[in-house]
Enzyme design. Structure first.
Site, PDB file in Angstrom:
ATOM      1  N   ARG A   1       0.899  -1.164   0.000  1.00 41.72           N
ATOM      2  CA  ARG A   1       0.000   0.000   0.000  1.00 41.72           C
ATOM      3  C   ARG A   1       0.935   1.211   0.000  1.00 41.72           C
ATOM      4  O   ARG A   1       1.726   1.366   0.923  1.00 41.72           O
ATOM      5  CB  ARG A   1      -0.884   0.006   1.245  1.00 41.72           C
ATOM      6  CG  ARG A   1      -1.739  -1.268   1.388  1.00 41.72           C
ATOM      7  CD  ARG A   1      -2.784  -1.097   2.463  1.00 41.72           C
ATOM      8  NE  ARG A   1      -3.411  -2.366   2.835  1.00 41.72           N
ATOM      9  CZ  ARG A   1      -4.383  -2.960   2.144  1.00 41.72           C
ATOM     10  NH1 ARG A   1      -4.819  -2.398   1.028  1.00 41.72           N
ATOM     11  NH2 ARG A   1      -4.908  -4.104   2.546  1.00 41.72           N
TER      12      ARG A   1
ATOM     13  N   GLY B   1      -7.452  -3.293  -5.616  1.00 41.27           N
ATOM     14  CA  GLY B   1      -8.759  -2.808  -5.177  1.00 41.27           C
ATOM     15  C   GLY B   1      -8.977  -1.356  -5.582  1.00 41.27           C
ATOM     16  O   GLY B   1      -8.195  -0.794  -6.362  1.00 41.27           O
TER      17      GLY B   1
ATOM     18  N   SER C   1      -6.120   1.144  -5.220  1.00 39.96           N
ATOM     19  CA  SER C   1      -5.113   1.008  -6.286  1.00 39.96           C
ATOM     20  C   SER C   1      -5.611   1.648  -7.577  1.00 39.96           C
ATOM     21  O   SER C   1      -4.831   2.217  -8.345  1.00 39.96           O
ATOM     22  CB  SER C   1      -4.811  -0.469  -6.546  1.00 39.96           C
ATOM     23  OG  SER C   1      -4.580  -1.133  -5.335  1.00 39.96           O
TER      24      SER C   1
ATOM     25  N   THR D   1      -9.547  -8.120  -5.045  1.00 41.49           N
ATOM     26  CA  THR D   1      -9.654  -7.911  -3.598  1.00 41.49           C
ATOM     27  C   THR D   1     -10.636  -8.933  -3.037  1.00 41.49           C
ATOM     28  O   THR D   1     -11.646  -9.229  -3.694  1.00 41.49           O
ATOM     29  CB  THR D   1     -10.135  -6.492  -3.223  1.00 41.49           C
ATOM     30  OG1 THR D   1     -10.564  -6.496  -1.848  1.00 41.49           O
ATOM     31  CG2 THR D   1     -11.303  -6.009  -4.064  1.00 41.49           C
TER      32      THR D   1
ATOM     33  N   ASP E   1     -12.571  -8.373  -0.749  1.00 40.48           N
ATOM     34  CA  ASP E   1     -13.731  -7.660  -0.186  1.00 40.48           C
ATOM     35  C   ASP E   1     -14.941  -7.628  -1.125  1.00 40.48           C
ATOM     36  O   ASP E   1     -16.059  -7.405  -0.668  1.00 40.48           O
ATOM     37  CB  ASP E   1     -13.345  -6.214   0.165  1.00 40.48           C
ATOM     38  CG  ASP E   1     -12.207  -6.155   1.165  1.00 40.48           C
ATOM     39  OD1 ASP E   1     -12.021  -7.139   1.905  1.00 40.48           O
ATOM     40  OD2 ASP E   1     -11.509  -5.120   1.204  1.00 40.48           O
TER      41      ASP E   1
ATOM     42  N   ARG F   1     -18.173 -24.992  13.940  1.00 36.79           N
ATOM     43  CA  ARG F   1     -19.521 -25.543  14.137  1.00 36.79           C
ATOM     44  C   ARG F   1     -19.435 -26.838  14.954  1.00 36.79           C
ATOM     45  O   ARG F   1     -20.259 -27.087  15.823  1.00 36.79           O
ATOM     46  CB  ARG F   1     -20.148 -25.771  12.770  1.00 36.79           C
ATOM     47  CG  ARG F   1     -21.484 -26.397  12.765  1.00 36.79           C
ATOM     48  CD  ARG F   1     -22.593 -25.466  13.172  1.00 36.79           C
ATOM     49  NE  ARG F   1     -23.115 -24.673  12.084  1.00 36.79           N
ATOM     50  CZ  ARG F   1     -24.073 -23.759  12.249  1.00 36.79           C
ATOM     51  NH1 ARG F   1     -24.571 -23.523  13.445  1.00 36.79           N
ATOM     52  NH2 ARG F   1     -24.513 -23.065  11.249  1.00 36.79           N
TER      53      ARG F   1
ATOM     54  N   ARG G   1     -13.333  -4.984   5.100  1.00 35.62           N
ATOM     55  CA  ARG G   1     -13.182  -3.531   5.284  1.00 35.62           C
ATOM     56  C   ARG G   1     -14.524  -2.895   5.651  1.00 35.62           C
ATOM     57  O   ARG G   1     -15.088  -3.295   6.666  1.00 35.62           O
ATOM     58  CB  ARG G   1     -12.582  -2.898   4.024  1.00 35.62           C
ATOM     59  CG  ARG G   1     -11.867  -1.593   4.297  1.00 35.62           C
ATOM     60  CD  ARG G   1     -11.233  -1.060   3.036  1.00 35.62           C
ATOM     61  NE  ARG G   1     -10.048  -1.811   2.655  1.00 35.62           N
ATOM     62  CZ  ARG G   1      -8.846  -1.598   3.156  1.00 35.62           C
ATOM     63  NH1 ARG G   1      -8.656  -0.664   4.042  1.00 35.62           N
ATOM     64  NH2 ARG G   1      -7.814  -2.310   2.757  1.00 35.62           N
TER      65      ARG G   1
ATOM     66  N   GLY H   1     -24.653 -21.572   6.772  1.00 42.04           N
ATOM     67  CA  GLY H   1     -25.905 -21.757   7.516  1.00 42.04           C
ATOM     68  C   GLY H   1     -25.825 -21.101   8.882  1.00 42.04           C
ATOM     69  O   GLY H   1     -26.340 -21.633   9.871  1.00 42.04           O
TER      70      GLY H   1
ATOM     71  N   GLU I   1     -26.628 -18.600  11.952  1.00 40.66           N
ATOM     72  CA  GLU I   1     -27.930 -18.150  12.452  1.00 40.66           C
ATOM     73  C   GLU I   1     -28.084 -16.633  12.308  1.00 40.66           C
ATOM     74  O   GLU I   1     -29.184 -16.129  12.113  1.00 40.66           O
ATOM     75  CB  GLU I   1     -28.095 -18.541  13.931  1.00 40.66           C
ATOM     76  CG  GLU I   1     -28.470 -19.998  14.168  1.00 40.66           C
ATOM     77  CD  GLU I   1     -27.348 -20.982  13.890  1.00 40.66           C
ATOM     78  OE1 GLU I   1     -26.168 -20.563  13.827  1.00 40.66           O
ATOM     79  OE2 GLU I   1     -27.650 -22.174  13.702  1.00 40.66           O
TER      80      GLU I   1
ATOM     81  N   ARG J   1     -36.590 -22.169  21.157  1.00 44.48           N
ATOM     82  CA  ARG J   1     -37.049 -23.132  20.146  1.00 44.48           C
ATOM     83  C   ARG J   1     -36.203 -24.407  20.173  1.00 44.48           C
ATOM     84  O   ARG J   1     -36.426 -25.325  19.405  1.00 44.48           O
ATOM     85  CB  ARG J   1     -36.965 -22.516  18.747  1.00 44.48           C
ATOM     86  CG  ARG J   1     -38.101 -21.558  18.409  1.00 44.48           C
ATOM     87  CD  ARG J   1     -38.156 -21.307  16.914  1.00 44.48           C
ATOM     88  NE  ARG J   1     -36.862 -20.900  16.376  1.00 44.48           N
ATOM     89  CZ  ARG J   1     -36.445 -19.637  16.314  1.00 44.48           C
ATOM     90  NH1 ARG J   1     -37.209 -18.666  16.780  1.00 44.48           N
ATOM     91  NH2 ARG J   1     -35.273 -19.345  15.821  1.00 44.48           N
TER      92      ARG J   1
ATOM     93  N   HIS K   1     -26.867 -24.300  19.998  1.00 46.92           N
ATOM     94  CA  HIS K   1     -25.674 -23.507  19.670  1.00 46.92           C
ATOM     95  C   HIS K   1     -26.010 -22.591  18.502  1.00 46.92           C
ATOM     96  O   HIS K   1     -26.939 -22.859  17.745  1.00 46.92           O
ATOM     97  CB  HIS K   1     -24.501 -24.418  19.299  1.00 46.92           C
ATOM     98  CG  HIS K   1     -24.723 -25.151  18.018  1.00 46.92           C
ATOM     99  ND1 HIS K   1     -25.444 -26.322  17.936  1.00 46.92           N
ATOM    100  CD2 HIS K   1     -24.326 -24.862  16.759  1.00 46.92           C
ATOM    101  CE1 HIS K   1     -25.471 -26.728  16.672  1.00 46.92           C
ATOM    102  NE2 HIS K   1     -24.808 -25.856  15.937  1.00 46.92           N
TER     103      HIS K   1
HETATM  104  O1  F6P Z   1      -8.859  -5.126   1.324  1.00 43.71           O
HETATM  105  C1  F6P Z   1      -8.492  -6.402   1.737  1.00 43.71           C
HETATM  106  C2  F6P Z   1      -8.339  -6.457   3.236  1.00 43.71           C
HETATM  107  O2  F6P Z   1      -7.958  -7.777   3.596  1.00 43.71           O
HETATM  108  C3  F6P Z   1      -9.551  -6.001   4.036  1.00 43.71           C
HETATM  109  O3  F6P Z   1     -10.551  -6.982   4.107  1.00 43.71           O
HETATM  110  C4  F6P Z   1      -8.925  -5.668   5.357  1.00 43.71           C
HETATM  111  O4  F6P Z   1      -9.684  -4.721   6.070  1.00 43.71           O
HETATM  112  C5  F6P Z   1      -7.591  -5.076   4.950  1.00 43.71           C
HETATM  113  O5  F6P Z   1      -7.309  -5.583   3.658  1.00 43.71           O
HETATM  114  C6  F6P Z   1      -6.457  -5.406   5.868  1.00 43.71           C
HETATM  115  O6  F6P Z   1      -5.340  -4.738   5.385  1.00 43.71           O
HETATM  116  P1  F6P Z   1      -3.856  -4.998   5.884  1.00 43.71           P
HETATM  117  O7  F6P Z   1      -3.416  -6.311   5.334  1.00 43.71           O
HETATM  118  O8  F6P Z   1      -3.085  -3.864   5.322  1.00 43.71           O
HETATM  119  O9  F6P Z   1      -3.918  -5.026   7.377  1.00 43.71           O
END
Ligand code: F6P
Length: 319
Positions: free
Chosen positions: A72, A102, A105, A125, A127, A154, A171, A185, A187, A211, A215
């Site tokens: 980054r 992402g 970038s 990404t 995300d 589980r 994120r 699955g 809850e 119900r 768990h």
């Molecule tokens: O964008 C991908 C991601 O894994 C996000 O889900 C997460 O919040 C972030 O990057 C974590 O970033 P870093 O690896 O810089 O801590």
């Protein structure tokens, strides 16, 4: 156009290597050379290059991470960083740049595009928080990885009749949480897009218990709050003694699923097609099964909505 630059930037995602391979081979097939920059925009600024050939991208299609490494870059967010990047691209005789990453970038790529430099973005990404594509590279694999872990939990949750909270990445988005919750699955699912009340959650847990549920699993997206905070709120509000697990970076690792390897291959080929067509300043995405190029800023200017029907389904199926 003779020489294409290629970099991966931001968080790594399974399938990035498959995209690197596809961009490289599709470019070479079309008579272009490919130069990789290591460590994303950091490598571009430092002139950290590696020529890519048919054989240097061999054997990586199903390997996790990114052979180009990633970073980054704060330097590339500044105007002088962008200018220096442009200078480096010229120094290495690069005619166009493909950026795999992402939306952060893509912002950098957009700045280069505004200065007249040809760029194409490939959405990568876990995300899945980018418009312009139904799915980003890595999302499917990350869901499967989360699912694997949740399956194991589980077993313990049911054996001990316990409540588990599983925090997944994403994120500010809840795509990963929602997909994993439906598939596992679970809850309950908590996502940043939809506010929730602690009282309502406790009531639902109470009814589930009445119900006969012994768990339960709550999947929480990291953008809602840390799992530890939810754990203490559940204790304070409803007296629940929940265990937590934060899946963290494990979700970014591992070999890509077949879905991601295919998606990455198609988008890599699509990026070179877009460059050859002169579709600069675009991102390639897969929309309803087709590879489509959209303006790169679509990735952050348009909002990708969470499927609310899927959210309701977690409620319906988690009874
Ligand atoms: O964008 C991908 C991601 O894994 C996000 O889900 C997460 O919040 C972030 O990057 C974590 O970033 P870093 O690896 O810089 O801590």
């Amino acid at each position: 156009m003779k020489r294409v630059g290629l970099l991966t930037s931001g968080g790594d995602a399974p399938g990035m290597n498959a995209a690197i391979r596809a961009v490289t081979r599709a470019a070479i097939y079309n008579g272009l050379e490919v130069i990789g920059f290591r460590r994303g925009y950091e490598g571009l600024l430092d002139g950290d290059v590696i020529p890519l050939s048919i054989s240097s991208v061999g054997g990586i299609i199903l390997r996790g991470g990114t052979m180009l490494r990633t970073a980054r870059s704060d330097r590339f967010k500044k105007p002088e960083g962008i200018r220096e990047g442009l200078r480096r691209l010229k120094e290495f005789d690069i005619d166009a740049l493909v950026v795999i990453g992402g939306d952060g970038s893509f912002h950098g790529a957009y700045e280069l595009h505004k200065l007249g430099f040809p760029v194409v973005g490939i959405p990568g990404t876990i995300d899945n928080d980018m418009a312009g594509t139904d799915c980003t590279i890595g999302f499917d694999t990350a869901c499967n990885t989360a699912l694997d872990c949740i399956e194991k939990l589980r077993d313990t949750a049911s054996s001990h009749e316990r409540l588990f909270i599983v925090e997944v990445m994403g994120r500010n988005a809840g795509f990963l949480a929602l997909e994993a919750a439906v598939a596992a699955g679970a809850e309950f699912v908590l996502v940043p897009e939809i506010p929730f009340e602690m009282d309502t959650l406790c009531q639902k847990l109470h009814y589930a218990h009445e119900r006969g549920k012994t768990h339960s699993l709550i999947i929480i997206a990291e953008g809602v709050m840390p799992a530890a905070d939810l754990q203490s709120k559940l204790k304070d509000t409803g007296g629940y003694d929940a265990r937590i697990i934060v899946l963290g970076h494990i979700q970014r690792g591992g070999n890509p699923s077949s879905f991601d390897a295919v998606l990455a291959s198609r988008l890599g080929g699509g990026a070179i097609d877009a460059l050859i067509r002169g579709d600069y300043g675009t991102m390639v995405g897969r929309i309803s099964g087709k590879i489509v190029a959209s303006p790169i800023q679509v990735a952050w200017e348009q909002k990708k909505d969470l499927d609310e029907d899927m959210l309701r389904l977690v409620d319906i199926l988690g009874i």
